[in-house]
Design a protein around this motif. Structure first.
Motif, short mmCIF file in Angstrom:
data_model
loop_
_atom_site.label_atom_id
_atom_site.label_comp_id
_atom_site.label_asym_id
_atom_site.label_seq_id
_atom_site.Cartn_x
_atom_site.Cartn_y
_atom_site.Cartn_z
N LEU A 1 4.15 -15.94 -70.47
CA LEU A 1 3.29 -16.18 -71.63
C LEU A 1 4.04 -16.88 -72.75
O LEU A 1 3.50 -17.78 -73.41
N ALA A 2 5.29 -16.47 -73.00
CA ALA A 2 6.07 -17.09 -74.07
C ALA A 2 6.26 -18.58 -73.82
O ALA A 2 6.13 -19.41 -74.75
N TRP B 1 5.88 -11.15 -67.24
CA TRP B 1 4.72 -11.76 -67.89
C TRP B 1 5.00 -12.16 -69.33
O TRP B 1 4.45 -13.14 -69.83
N THR B 2 5.88 -11.43 -70.00
CA THR B 2 6.32 -11.86 -71.33
C THR B 2 6.94 -13.25 -71.25
O THR B 2 6.67 -14.13 -72.09
N GLU C 1 6.13 -6.31 -66.78
CA GLU C 1 5.74 -6.73 -68.13
C GLU C 1 6.70 -7.78 -68.67
O GLU C 1 6.28 -8.73 -69.35
N PHE C 2 7.99 -7.62 -68.38
CA PHE C 2 8.97 -8.61 -68.84
C PHE C 2 8.69 -9.97 -68.21
O PHE C 2 8.75 -11.01 -68.88
#
Length: 310
Positions: free
Chosen positions: A97-98, A93-94, A90-91
């Protein structure tokens, strides 16, 4: 981590003595009496001084630091590698995306009270170059499907995987880097991966590509990433792992444009300690049964003289 594991262990095995070592820079008291050690980072040479040690359980994932700790041949080593998988994915992908949605610039504009549209990109249809399809790499690839991202993976065997449209061997990494939007590294540190993402690979990336490292620092040429960022020839980078940790205050990485330094914390989530304790308890049950299945008496586990949690 220590108190959480202590509570879980003593609840399941009341006769076990547990000592929590709070200073990780020095040896715990009487290391020669330790039968089981639960730890992550270790003082140099500690394991060679734990002459009774039969089992080391790591609260983290990697084992590349055990050589410096003096791990003897044949030592039983287990890890908590299943615990951080989803959090790290998840990190990663964070970070992707950011950077795609220009969130760092939007945050700066808020501080400056400046109203300006972001330089945002569509993630759907973009290309992800994923280094490694282990537990974390596989979780990153699984999440890619939800965003409509095309995945090319680099693995040692290049064995086809349903999680990636293409799986390639390491020797074509440079060519693959020239055709990607996001390079995400999840590789562990070992002789085959150290320095794999070298300057030539970084130089091959398109100027609007991003680099995300949630693997090991020594697998990526950080200096090459910094040079590309300073030249304005990468969209951005997120590095959660570093050659020196904690990153010292005088490190030049703190002020590199479009570089986001995070403190090796991609694995964090509120239930992490309890998840690690659960993994350790399962391993402890198997270990205790193998070591002395017939020796358990009223004291609980008399064969376990001492458990250190660092």
């Amino acid at each position: 981590m220590g108190p959480a594991i202590t509570r879980a262990l003593q609840a399941a095995h009341p006769g076990v003595r547990v000592d929590v070592a709070s200073d990780l820079r020095t040896d715990p008291p009487q290391p020669e009496t330790i039968d089981v050690l639960v730890a992550n980072r270790l003082p140099d040479g500690l394991l060679s001084r734990c002459t009774r040690l039969s089992w080391l359980h790591l609260t983290g994932t990697g084992t590349d630091h055990l050589a410096a700790a003096g791990a003897p041949p044949g030592l039983r080593v287990t890890t908590s590698a299943t615990v951080p998988v989803r959090a790290v994915a998840e990190f990663a992908w964070t970070a992707v995306l950011a950077l795609a949605k220009d969130l760092p610039r939007l945050r700066d504009q808020q501080h400056e009270q400046r109203w300006q549209l972001p330089d945002a990109r569509l993630v759907a249809g973009s290309r992800l170059l994923l280094l490694g399809l282990g537990r974390i790499g596989s979780a990153v690839a699984e999440l890619a499907a939800a965003f409509g991202v095309r995945v090319t993976a680099i693995t040692r065997t290049a064995r086809p995987s349903p999680l990636a449209g293409t799986v390639l061997p390491p020797h074509v990494l440079r060519a693959a880097a020239a055709d990607t939007d996001h390079l995400v590294n999840t590789l562990p540190s070992n002789p085959g991966t150290r320095g794999l993402v070298d300057r030539q690979v970084i130089e091959a990336l398109p100027d609007d590509a991003v680099v995300v490292n949630v693997g090991r620092a020594d697998t990526v040429d950080t200096a090459a990433v910094v040079d590309r960022l300073r030249a304005g020839r990468l969209r951005g980078a997120v590095l959660d792992v570093h050659d020196e940790e904690p990153l010292p205050p005088n490190s030049p990485l703190w002020s590199v444009p479009r570089l986001f330094v995070t403190p090796h914390g991609a694995y964090r989530f509120p239930e992490e300690e309890h998840a690690v304790a659960k993994v350790f308890l399962a391993e402890f049950a198997a270990w205790s049964a193998a070591v002395a299945p017939a020796d358990q008496g009223a004291a609980g586990c008399p064969y376990l003289a001492r458990t250190e949690i660092a």
